[in-house]
Every structure is written in structure tokens, then in C-alpha cells.
Design a protein around this motif. Structure first.
Motif, mmCIF file in Angstrom:
data_model
loop_
_atom_site.group_PDB
_atom_site.id
_atom_site.type_symbol
_atom_site.label_atom_id
_atom_site.label_comp_id
_atom_site.label_asym_id
_atom_site.label_seq_id
_atom_site.Cartn_x
_atom_site.Cartn_y
_atom_site.Cartn_z
ATOM 1 N N ASN A 144 0.814 -1.212 0.000
ATOM 2 C CA ASN A 144 0.000 0.000 0.000
ATOM 3 C C ASN A 144 0.846 1.261 0.000
ATOM 4 O OD1 ASN A 144 -2.797 -0.600 -0.083
ATOM 5 N ND2 ASN A 144 -2.497 -1.645 1.882
ATOM 6 N N ALA A 145 1.914 1.257 -0.785
ATOM 7 C CA ALA A 145 2.797 2.409 -0.753
ATOM 8 C C ALA A 145 3.181 2.787 -2.171
ATOM 9 C CB ALA A 145 4.046 2.091 0.060
ATOM 10 N N ILE A 146 3.654 4.035 -2.291
ATOM 11 C CA ILE A 146 4.272 4.453 -3.542
ATOM 12 C C ILE A 146 5.733 4.694 -3.232
ATOM 13 C CG2 ILE A 146 4.460 6.371 -5.159
ATOM 14 C CD1 ILE A 146 1.529 6.551 -5.259
ATOM 15 N N CYS A 147 6.611 4.122 -4.032
ATOM 16 C CA CYS A 147 8.037 4.354 -3.843
ATOM 17 C C CYS A 147 8.460 5.423 -4.844
ATOM 18 C CB CYS A 147 8.805 3.055 -4.077
ATOM 19 S SG CYS A 147 10.578 3.273 -3.994
ATOM 20 N N VAL A 148 9.243 6.395 -4.396
ATOM 21 C CA VAL A 148 9.756 7.424 -5.300
ATOM 22 C C VAL A 148 11.275 7.463 -5.171
ATOM 23 C CG1 VAL A 148 7.684 8.828 -5.270
ATOM 24 C CG2 VAL A 148 9.450 9.228 -3.566
ATOM 25 N N VAL A 149 11.923 8.093 -6.135
ATOM 26 C CA VAL A 149 13.380 8.177 -6.098
ATOM 27 C C VAL A 149 13.780 9.583 -6.545
ATOM 28 C CG1 VAL A 149 13.681 7.283 -8.438
ATOM 29 C CG2 VAL A 149 15.504 6.965 -6.770
ATOM 30 N N ASP A 196 18.093 8.473 -3.717
ATOM 31 C CA ASP A 196 17.490 8.241 -2.408
ATOM 32 C C ASP A 196 16.079 7.709 -2.653
ATOM 33 O OD1 ASP A 196 19.648 9.259 -1.074
ATOM 34 O OD2 ASP A 196 18.864 11.315 -1.114
ATOM 35 N N LEU A 197 15.704 6.678 -1.911
ATOM 36 C CA LEU A 197 14.350 6.156 -2.040
ATOM 37 C C LEU A 197 13.440 6.859 -1.044
ATOM 38 C CD1 LEU A 197 14.933 2.307 -2.328
ATOM 39 C CD2 LEU A 197 14.629 3.963 -4.154
ATOM 40 N N GLY A 198 12.231 7.111 -1.459
ATOM 41 C CA GLY A 198 11.241 7.694 -0.557
ATOM 42 C C GLY A 198 9.955 6.915 -0.650
#
Lengths: 732, 446
Positions: free
Chosen positions: B333-338, B343-345
């Protein structure tokens, strides 16, 4: 130079590598075409798979895929046309067999062709967006055989004819049917549906329409249902034997509609055999069949339910309003219970314990039980009868069952407070006369009432039990403190709490001197141990055992009421007493005195007194003597008072009045409770809410509620809104 | 007797092979051997009664047959150096064993066991834009206005183009069909979006956008497909036709359009991702004209934006972290951003308007970036998270996304795009026109 030439030659050879032989493609195709012919002619044993596979492979590799594919379509089509002719030529029954045989041949050939052309199927067909070989073979079969003008209708008619023959009892080749139907399904769901299923359903509808018309004219309801059930099962069986399982719902729908839904009302109301007759005769099997069949169609169950309900209400109404039946309350209630048992077992045996049917049964009972205002009284009398004598020798479980049944009737009552009233009276009589058979049964019923109606409903009833227990202890204490009383008459006092018991503010009669002295002793003992209490004697409720010796020396022990005891004791000092004298000496109220004299002087076998003149009724001028000729087989003689088991009309009115009186404070309390939380409410809403709150005890009368509201307004609990007169406000 | 009956003798191109029908059964019914041994055909072989003595002749290359027979015996593929791979594939295709070769060649995808298999050099000029792995191990690469298509053998198929307009994104609809989104050409109705057949390179459908019952020309951006045969694309038209278009793969017709709302960017989206579980489309606009990032989740059933996030109005911190790629992870249930420093967020998909929880892991990367770095990209495959940075791909695993592997080839410059599919990972380099193929080796011998 020669070097140059050689290179040129090489390049040329490379260029022409693909088309070494301009007739290469045609030649190769001829080989494959021949193979296809041989396969269809069952002559494949001479073919080399490896060679054919390699040739087909090479054609595709050399970009002749399209030629190969088109050749396949053309060859297969021409073979199928031949096959079509041979199927058409088949006569009569052999038609389906021929079709099936050719279909199997085609399938096998198709598999072999696809084996040879596997490389084309894998590579050329997906990239060229063509139909794969297997699917192509099915499509061509469909278009050239199944949909050919000379086969399509014939096939359809043959299949439908076979189904019809099976329906009329003939044995058909189900295996062949299954194969043909399977073929239609293999050709795609739409082929099965269009070429078979649709016409099949239409023909079936027509068949069952006709058949049901025939049946309904000549069969009774039970037989009709048996036939319908049989047909339904046959169709389900047919589906499992040779149709697509998805057809089951569709064909059963047809049968249900034609055989059941269309004739539902006629079946239910069928004369001498319809639903009502089945109910009357407890025909579980027929009823169960009707339930299971009707359940399948829209409104089927509600039709049964409605007929059952109206029948129940009708018979119930007759039962509770028939004056003949009202003569014996125990019999009356027993009939209700029997009726309930009958329908309970119908619902559980035939109607699958259907909740909606149980609800219909309950609402019907609720409807007709309350049609008779005496139902609460009768139910209480039934309990009284059971608890007095009916439970002797009955096991504890059976007692519980009877009590549970009574509770079930009680639940139907709208005027539960009336029941309470009667129950209290009857319980009091049982307790005071020591007639109750089983203390456990009494208490068990109280617990049931408590769970049903809450603590308040039974608190007074429980108080009565407590009084009985306390009185026992008190009497022990009394005799322990007065050891000198051993020889005289024995007094047993039951101290009843005011309010818990249905006491009437009865007048105390004059007791014989021996007794009144004893009573005084008890009074002073009791008041000595309990301060701040008042005792008054309820002489109308007591009993006495007295010893009597008659003229010829016959000795008997008489069991009489307190009043009767007072009267009899007078004859210790006199031979003849007139009515007036007795009345004067005892001060027993007229009605009671008359009743007690009547039971001692006019009842055969119990006539310890003799009356002049001899007559059935007691007159003011009558004179009484000891009946010296009194005889009885028993030493102990119980002289009952002539009591009406059932209440007489005036008594009934009186009870009614008391109930109404008791309701007033309850209605008022409900109104105040509601208004306290709502502050402002209009008239109609108050009525609804009050009715709702009190419905577990009785059905409040709107006019009465209105009167109570007015009374509360007078007493400044509520006021009318100054603008909207329909609104009431709560005054804190 | 039974054992000897099982024996089969082949004469392949003059060489004798002996094997058993059990071994050949491994080829499956849908193969040359399957057909040969089916009841329809075997009965017609000569010397039927002395089954074991009969010899099947096959007019093919015996060396390749030997390799393929070993494949059927052991499940392992061992190609001797003297046999060209292409030759073997040709033979496998004849016998219908290409799928066997394909699955023996490399194993089930595991990001931590990847091995560099080969690098493929293209001939096209210009930078690569996108690389997409196909479902069966092939890939397609967008270069300028042309898309190059490779099958799993890495044979190149006819290149695709959409009116020779600049390609923005490509995608595989299935193993046979490829969609291309391209820029429009003013006034000509060229560009837009097209569906091509992989094998022949022919254009099968050209997708159109209708607005007010008029066909409009448009620039198609990011692409995504759903399992129920829909194609999504971000669209930029001339006036109002900004948003996400939806088409039917089977009919080629437009079936829906989600118009962009004022103040929010959809038509410029750089990334679309269809989420099967939640029936939503993730739309991420990360390089917009107005310098803000927008990420949203669209529910097409009731035309609603069910989740959204933007860095609009967020305070610019000292080490400015701009989101450069985003990927939804339905299981968590998440969105991963970079960001550009890899850096991963993470953001929680269950509540809207939250902020990015950055995990600052790779600060040491800073400073040694190559001269012309590419922005990082993200990919997710069966619980493993991949991110590309400079010339290597990092693999993260576990609930806390720990770095477990790093894939690097020194040649070709930084990675501008990568893609996972058909049990392979393809990485496209930006400086040289070359892409790397990474595979998981077959499982160990014992």
C-alpha cells in the motif's frame, strides 16, 4: 577474371536458393494435398509423417505459408462437402449415426493434419493472423455440415424428435445423443444454443403447456404435483445424461413455469384435494412436494403461505369464538395447543422449517387468540389445572414441554397484564389451599415468565412464594414460644404481604371463641416480633379441618372453609338455626354465606346440614339442622365451596375493571418517561411510542392514552404548546 | 521386454541415435515427437511388430539433434562451440522445441542472481528513449522516431515507426503486439498512438482521441495496459484534450477520457501504471513545464482522483529532493519514489496528502556522478525493487528494502532506462547505442 566469374556464380546461386525449382511449391503442395486425401480416406498407413512434416515445414520456411494455408482450406472444404452429401444420404435413424461417425473421422483427420502442419500452426498462423488449424477445422465443419441447408433443420428436428420420444416413454440411444450434443458444444457455445438449445426450450415449453393442461383437468392436486415432480427430475436427469450442464437451469425454468407457475392458484385451491385439504389431513408428503415445487417459482411460497394463513385464521377464529368451546377452558387451551402442534409438525415435516412459515403461523395465532378477550384467563386456568392435578406422574421433561407450550401461547397474548392478574389469583388459590402439585413446576413457570416479560412482571408472584416460606417459619416460631397450646385447636396462619396478593378488603367474620382467642395470641406474638406492622384476617380465604360426630355416632373429619367452619361450630350449641341467626352470629357476607350454606346443605354426599324447606337455593327464611343421617364412605370428607371455576360475568367485569385501573398508572408512567426524554412531541407520536413501550404487557387503547395525557396536563406534568395545539411539552 | 519396447532408434541425417519414447515424451504432444508417437501415426510405421528394431529417418542436422536430445534427456541446454546458436534455434523450431530451449537457456528471474548474458549494439543514431522487455524474453528499444524489436533470440525484427514521429513511449500489449506513443505533427494528424504486429511490423490500429465528437490530433506520452485489454496513455492535444485516454486493445476504439482538472497535470505524465488489485491507474508527472511534481491515482469507474500528492508549495530544502520516478507497490500500500541522488522515498497510499518519507541511504554516491548523468528509474518485480543510477542497477529486498545486489557494466555510459520481463532485465545505456541483457542462470546441477 575466372576468380571474378566464380564469385558472380556464387552470388547467383545464393540468390536462387529459395526457388531452386519454380514448381517447387506446387509439387510440395501436391504431396501434402494427397496426404490429406489419404487421411480422409482412411488410407494414411502408407504416409510418412516425417516426410510430410518436413515438406510442410519447408513450404513455410520458403514463404509459401499462405499457399499452404489456402490449400488446406480448399482441400478440407471439398472433403467436407463430400461428407455432407453422404450424411444427407443417410436414411432415417442412421442419419445421426452417420453424422457421429463422420464427426469422429473428421476429428481424427483434423488432428493428423494439424500434426503435419504443426510448424505452420506455430509460426505462420500467428504472424499472419489466421485461424489456427484446429479451430479452422471446426469452423469448416460447422459451415459445411451443421449449417448446410439440408442438414441443419433435419438435425434439429431429429434431436427434438428423440427428446420427445424419450419423454413419451421410449428408450433412445443416449450415448449417440450425448455425442451429437457434445459436437455442437465443441463447435462453440453459440452453435449449441442456436442450433439446439433455443428450439429445444421452445418445444419443451409447448409440450409441458399441453401436458399440464391435460393433467390439471383429470388429476387431483397431489397426483398433479407428483407428475410435475417426476417431469422435473426427468429433465434434470436428461441434462446430466446428454446436455450441457448450463442448460439445466433453463429447462427446469421452462418446466417450472409451464407446470407450476401457470397453474399455481388452481392447484392450491383445487376442490377436495387442494392445500387446505392437505393441511386438514396432515399430508406431509404432498405438502412437502408442494413446498419444494412451489419454492422454485416466483411467488410460489407466498401463495402457499397466504392460503395457509387465511385457513389458519379462519379455523382459529371459529375455535376461539365458538360458544360451545368456551365452556371448558382447559379443553379450549388444549385445542389451541393441539392446533399449534399440528402446524408445527407440518412446518417441520413438510415445509423445511421455513422461517417465513413459522412467522405466518405465529402471526395467525396472535391474530385469533386475541379475538377472544377471555384467552388470558383461559390460559391461566389451563396452567392452574395442570399445576393442580394435571402434572401428577408426569416426568420433569414433559412438565417443561407443557410449560413451554403455554409460554408460547402466552407470547401471542396482547393483554399480558390480564393474564398476570388471573395468574395471580389462581396462584394465590393454589398456594393457600396447598393444592399445588410441584413447587419446581411453579417456579419454572415463574422463571419463564420472568425471561419473557422481565423482573417487574413476576416480582409480586415471587413475593407470594416468599410469603409462604416465611409463614412456615413464623408458625414454627409461634408454637415453639407457646408450648402450652399443644392440646387445643391448631392454627396455621399465612401472613400475606399486602399488594402481592389478590386480596379483597373483605370483612372479617366472627370466629368461634376458641379460634379468636388463638388468633389474638398469634397477633400479639407476631406484632411482638415484627414492629410497625398491621395484621388483618382474611377469613374468606382460609380452610379448616374439624371433627364431627353425627346422630348415630358416625365420626368424620370434615375439611371445610373458614366460613363453613364458623357456621358448623354454631351447631355445637344449637340444633336448629335460622338463616338470620347464622348471619347475625357469623357476620359472613351474604353472598359468601349463601354459597357456603348451599355447599353444606344442598350437595348430595356432602350434606352435613339439613335445610327446611328442601330446595336448591338458600332463602332468607330457611332453617338449618345438623343432618343426623349424614353418611359417607370416607372418614375424611372434603366439603368444597361451590366455586365457579370460570369467572362469572360480573366477576369478569370486575377483573376487567381492575385491569383497566391498573393500566392507568402504567400508561402515565410511559407517557412521562417518553416526554422526559423527548421534551416536545406531537399527539400521534406519543400514541405510537406509548403503544410500543407497553406492547410487551398489553395493547394500550389510544382513547385511554389520550385521557391519561389530559389527566397529566391537569396535574401540570405536561402542557399543550401555545401555538400548535397538537404539540405537548414536558414540564420539569 | 517392456524396456526394449520403449527403445527408439533414429537415423538423423545419416547418424544413428538411440533413445526411449519416455525421453521423447518430454517434448510434449505439441511437438514433432509428440505427433510422431501419437496413436494416429505410429501404427503406420513399417515393422510395427518389431518396434525396437525399426528406424525413423529424419532429414535434419545430427549435431543439433544431439544437443536437443540431450535437452530432452536432462533439461539442460549445452551448445558446443562449433554449433552457431542461430542454427540450433532453427532446428529447435523445426521440432517444435523452441520453448524448451528458451526455458532451459535461463532460469526464473531473481534480481540477486542475475548474470550479464550479452550486450546488443544497435545501428540507430540518436539517444535511446525507452527499452521495454516483452513477455517472452524479447525487447523493444525506442530510438528517436524508430522502435527496434528483438525476439528472445535477440534477432531483430523489422523496425517500427509511427509516421516517423518522435517516439515517447513503447509497450508490449502481448507477445505479438507492440504499442507506440509519439509526438503529433502539427496539422497533419500524424503521430499519436499505434498498435503494431511484432512479427511483420505492420500497423494494425491507429488510436484516435475524440473531443466533442471531433477527431483531434494529439501527442501521446506515457503508456500502460491493463489485464482487461485496455490501453492508457497520457495525451496532450491542442486545446482541451489534456488528460488520460483509454482505448480497447481488441477493437482499437477510444472508450474513455479522464480530463485534466485545472491546477493538476495529467496530460504531461511521464509514467502510468495500472494497478490490478485496486483497479486504479497511477499517473506521475515528474518533469513538467512548471517545475512541480504531481502523482495521483485515478479510478475510472466513477471518474475520481482517489489519491493525490504534489510537491507544489512544499518548502525547498537545502539538499533539494526532486522526485524523478515513482512506482506503486500494491502489496505494501505504498508508492516508492526516487530522487536524482537515488534516495528512495515512500508514501502511504491509504491516506492522501501525506509527505514523502525519505530514506537517505546513498549519500556517498554524491559527487562521483558521471558527467552526463541520467535520472534514476524504478522497477518492481515479485517483491524486489530495482533502481537505476548512473551505470548500475541496484536491487532492494525485504520489508525495509535493503540493498542486496548491484548490477554494473562499465561500457556504454549511464543507464537511461531499464525494464524487466520474460525473466530478463534489459538496461539501455545512454552514451553508446547498446543495451545489456541480464538473466538468471538455470538452477544448479544438484
Amino acid at each position: 577474371m575466372s576468380n571474378q566469374k566464380k564469385r558472380n556464380f556464387q552470388i547467383e546461386a545464393f540468390k536462387h536458393r529459395v526457388v531452386v525449382d519454380p514448381k517447387y511449391a506446387d509439387k510440395t503442395w501436391k504431396i501434402l494435398e494427397h496426404a490429406i486425401h489419404e487421411i480422409y480416406n482412411h488410407n494414411a498407413s502408407g504416409l510418412s509423417f516425417e516426410e510430410l512434416y518436413r515438406n510442410a515445414y519447408n513450404m513455410v520456411l520458403h514463404k509459401f505459408g499462405e499457399k499452404l494455408y489456402n490449400g488446406l482450406v480448399a482441400t478440407m472444404t471439398s472433403h467436407l462437402r463430400e461428407i455432407s452429401k453422404s450424411i444427407e444420404a443417410a436414411q432415417g435413424d442412421s442419419f445421426l449415426e452417420e453424422l457421429n461417425r463422420k464427426w469422429n473421422d473428421h476429428n481424427k483427420a483434423l488432428q493428423m493434419i494439424r500434426d503435419i502442419l504443426m510448424y505452420m500452426d506455430r509460426t505462420y498462423i500467428p504472424s499472419a493472423h489466421k485461424t489456427p488449424v484446429h479451430e479452422l477445422g471446426l469452423n469448416l465443419w460447422r459451415d459445411n455440415i451443421i449449417h448446410s441447408s439440408k442438414i441443419q433443420t433435419r438435425l434439429q428436428n431429429t434431436l427434438l424428435e428423440l427428446v420427445h420420444r424419450e419423454r413419451t416413454g421410449e428408450v433412445i440411444d443416449r450415448g449417440l445423443m450425448r455425442n451429437i450434443v457434445k459436437m455442437l458444444m465443441d463447435l462453440g457455445p453459440s452453435v449449441y444454443q442456436e442450433d439446439f438449445e433455443k428450439p429445444f426450450l421452445e418445444v419443451s415449453a409447448e409440450f409441458y403447456r399441453g401436458e399440464s393442461q391435460k393433467f390439471i383437468e383429470c388429476c387431483d392436486c397431489g397426483d398433479y404435483l407428483k407428475k410435475a415432480e417426476k417431469r422435473l427430475n426427468e429433465e434434470i436427469e436428461r441434462v446430466t445424461h446428454y446436455l450441457d450442464s448450463k442448460s439445466e437451469v433453463k429447462i427446469t425454468n421452462v418446466v417450472e413455469k409451464e407446470m407450476i407457475a401457470n397453474h399455481m392458484l388452481r392447484l392450491v385451491h383445487m376442490e377436495n384435494s387442494g392445500l387446505v385439504n392437505m393441511l386438514l389431513d396432515d399430508k406431509y408428503e404432498d405438502l412437502g412436494r408442494m413446498y419444494n415445487l412451489f419454492r422454485r417459482v416466483p411467488n410460489g411460497l407466498s401463495t402457499i403461505r397466504e392460503v395457509m394463513t387465511s385457513h389458519l385464521r379462519e379455523t382459529g377464529k371459529q375455535l376461539v369464538t365458538d360458544p360451545e368451546r368456551l365452556k371448558d377452558p382447559v379443553e379450549f387451551v388444549q385445542r389451541l395447543l393441539d392446533e399449534k402442534d399440528k402446524y408445527d409438525s407440518i412446518i417441520s415435516n413438510a415445509f423445511n422449517n421455513d422461517k417465513t412459515f413459522q412467522n405466518a403461523l405465529n402471526s395467525s395465532f396472535e391474530y385469533f387468540i386475541n379475538l377472544n378477550a377471555r384467552s388470558p384467563e383461559f390460559i391461566s386456568l389451563f396452567v392452574d389445572d395442570k399445576l393442580r392435578k394435571g402434572l401428577k406422574g408426569v416426568s420433569e421433561e414433559d412438565v417443561e414441554i407443557i410449560l413451554d407450550k403455554v409460554m408460547m401461547l402466552f407470547r401471542y397474548l396482547q393483554e399480558k397484564d390480564v393474564f398476570e392478574k388471573y395468574y395471580k389469583q389462581h396462584l394465590a388459590k393454589r398456594l393457600l389451599s396447598g393444592k399445588t402439585v410441584s413447587d419446581d413446576a411453579e417456579r419454572s413457570l415463574i422463571v419463564k415468565l420472568k425471561t419473557e416479560c422481565g423482573y417487574q412482571f413476576t416480582s409480586k408472584l415471587e413475593g407470594m412464594f416468599t410469603d409462604m416460606k416465611t409463614s412456615q417459619d413464623t408458625m414454627q416460631g409461634f408454637y415453639a414460644s407457646q408450648p402450652e397450646l399443644g392440646d387445643g385447636p391448631t392454627l396455621v396462619v399465612q401472613v400475606l404481604t399486602t399488594g402481592s396478593w389478590p386480596t379483597q378488603p373483605g370483612v372479617t367474620c366472627n370466629l368461634p371463641a376458641e379460634m379468636s382467642a388463638l388468633c389474638e395470641k398469634f397477633r400479639s406474638y407476631y406484632l411482638g416480633t415484627h414492629t410497625g406492622r398491621r395484621l388483618s384476617w382474611q377469613t374468606n380465604m382460609g380452610t379448616a379441618d374439624i371433627k364431627a360426630t353425627f346422630g348415630k355416632g358416625q365420626k368424620h373429619e370434615l375439611n371445610v372453609s373458614t366460613y363453613q367452619m364458623c357456621v358448623l361450630m354454631l351447631f355445637n350449641n344449637a340444633d336448629r338455626l335460622s338463616y338470620k341467626e347464622i348471619e347475625q352470629a357469623t357476620e359472613i357476607p351474604t353472598a359468601d354465606l349463601k354459597r357456603c350454606l348451599q355447599s353444606m346443605a344442598c350437595v348430595k354426599g356432602k350434606n352435613v346440614l339439613r335445610k327446611e324447606p328442601m330446595s336448591k337455593d338458600i332463602g332468607e327464611e330457611d332453617a338449618f339442622f345438623v343432618n343426623d343421617k349424614f353418611t359417607s364412605k370416607f372418614y375424611k370428607v372434603k366439603i368444597g365451596t361451590v366455586v365457579a371455576q370460570k369467572e362469572s360475568e360480573p366477576e369478569k367485569l370486575e377483573t376487567r375493571q381492575r385491569v383497566e385501573e391498573d393500566r392507568k398508572p402504567q400508561i402515565e408512567a410511559a407517557i412521562v418517561r417518553i416526554m422526559k426524554s423527548r421534551r416536545v412531541l406531537d399527539h400521534n407520536n406519543i400514541i405510537t411510542e406509548v403503544t410500543k413501550q407497553l406492547q410487551s404487557r398489553f395493547l394500550a387503547n389510544p382513547t385511554e392514552i389520550k385521557k391519561r395525557i389530559e389527566s397529566l396536563i391537569e396535574r401540570d406534568f405536561l402542557e399543550r404548546d401555545s401555538v400548535d395545539r397538537k404539540l405537548y411539552r414536558y414540564l420539569a | 521386454m517392456k524396456i526394449s519396447k520403449d527403445r527408439v532408434r533414429f537415423n538423423v541425417g545419416g547418424r544413428i541415435f538411440e533413445t526411449t519414447s519416455t525421453t521423447l515424451a518430454n517434448a510434449g504432444r505439441n511437438s514433432f515427437f509428440g505427433a510422431l508417437f501419437s496413436e494416429n501415426w505410429t501404427l503406420k510405421q513399417p515393422n510395427n511388430d518389431s518396434f525396437s528394431n525399426c528406424e525413423f529417418f529424419i532429414d535434419r542436422n545430427p549435431d543439433c539433434f544431439s544437443v536437443l536430445l540431450d535437452l530432452l534427456r536432462t533439461g539442460d541446454l549445452n551448445i558446443p562451440p562449433n554449433i552457431p546458436e542461430r542454427h540450433l534455434y532453427r532446428e529447435a523450431s523445426f521440432y517444435g522445441l523452441l520453448d524448451h530451449v528458451r526455458s532451459a537457456k535461463w532460469g526464473q528471474f531473481d534480481g540477486n542472481r542475475l548474470r550479464h548474458s550479452r550486450s546488443v549494439t544497435g545501428r540507430a543514431p540518436g539517444d535511446g528513449t525507452a527499452i521495454r522487455a516483452g513477455p517472452d524474453g524479447g525487447c523493444c528499444v525506442a530510438h528517436g522516431s524508430v522502435v527496434h524489436v528483438y525476439d528472445w533470440i535477440m534477432e531483430e525484427h523489422p523496425p517500427l515507426n509511427l509516421d516517423y514521429q518522435r517516439v515517447n513511449d513503447v509497450g508490449w500489449v502481448d507477445s505479438e503486439n507492440i504499442i507506440i506513443s509519439a509526438c503529433e505533427k502539427l496539422g497533419r494528424g500524424d503521430g499519436g498512438m499505434g498498435l503494431f504486429s511484432k512479427g511483420t511490423g505492420e500497423l494494425r490500429y491507429k488510436f484516435q482521441v475524440c473531443h466533442d465528437n471531433q477527431v483531434k490530433s494529439f501527442t501521446a506520452g506515457a503508456l500502460s495496459t491493463s489485464s482487461d485489454y485496455k490501453i492508457f496513455s497520457s495525451c496532450k492535444g491542442r486545446s482541451n484534450e489534456y488528460g488520460i485516454g483509454v482505448w480497447d486493445q481488441v477493437t482499437g476504439k477510444q472508450i474513455d477520457f479522464f480530463y485534466e482538472s485545472p491546477g493538476w497535470s495529467l496530460g504531461d505524465a511521464d509514467k502510468l501504471q495500472w494497478l490490478n488489485g485496486s483497479n486504479c491507474l497511477l499517473v506521475a508527472t515528474l518533469f513538467p513545464r512548471k517545475d512541480n511534481c504531481y502523482i495521483s491515482m485515478l479510478d475510472f469507474r466513477d471518474k475520481r482522483m482517489v489519491w493525490s500528492w504534489s510537491d507544489f508549495g512544499a518548502p525547498t530544502t537545502v539538499d533539494e529532493k526532486r522526485v524523478r520516478d515513482a512506482i506503486a507497490m500494491e502489496e505494501s500500500n505504498a508508492i516508492c519514489v526516487v530522487n536524482e541522488y537515488e534516495d528512495l522515498g515512500f508514501m502511504d497510499l491509504r491516506m492522501t496528502g501525506g509527505s514523502v518519507r525519505w530514506s537517505s541511504r546513498s549519500r556517498m554516491m554524491k559527487g562521483k556522478l558521471s558527467e552526463e548523468p541520467c535520472y534514476p528509474k524504478l522497477a518492481l518485480h515479485e517483491g524486489q525493487l530495482f533502481s537505476s543510477m548512473d551505470d548500475c542497477v541496484s536491487v532492494f529486498c525485504g520489508p525495509d528494502w535493503v540493498l542486496t545486489s548491484r548490477l554494473r557494466r562499465s561500457y556504454g555510459g549511464s543507464i537511461c532506462d531499464f525494464s524487466i520481463g520474460g525473466d530478463r532485465l534489459f538496461a539501455l545505456h545512454s552514451e553508446e547505442n547498446v543495451f545489456d541483457v541480464w538473466e538468471t542462470p538455470p538452477p544448479p546441477v544438484s
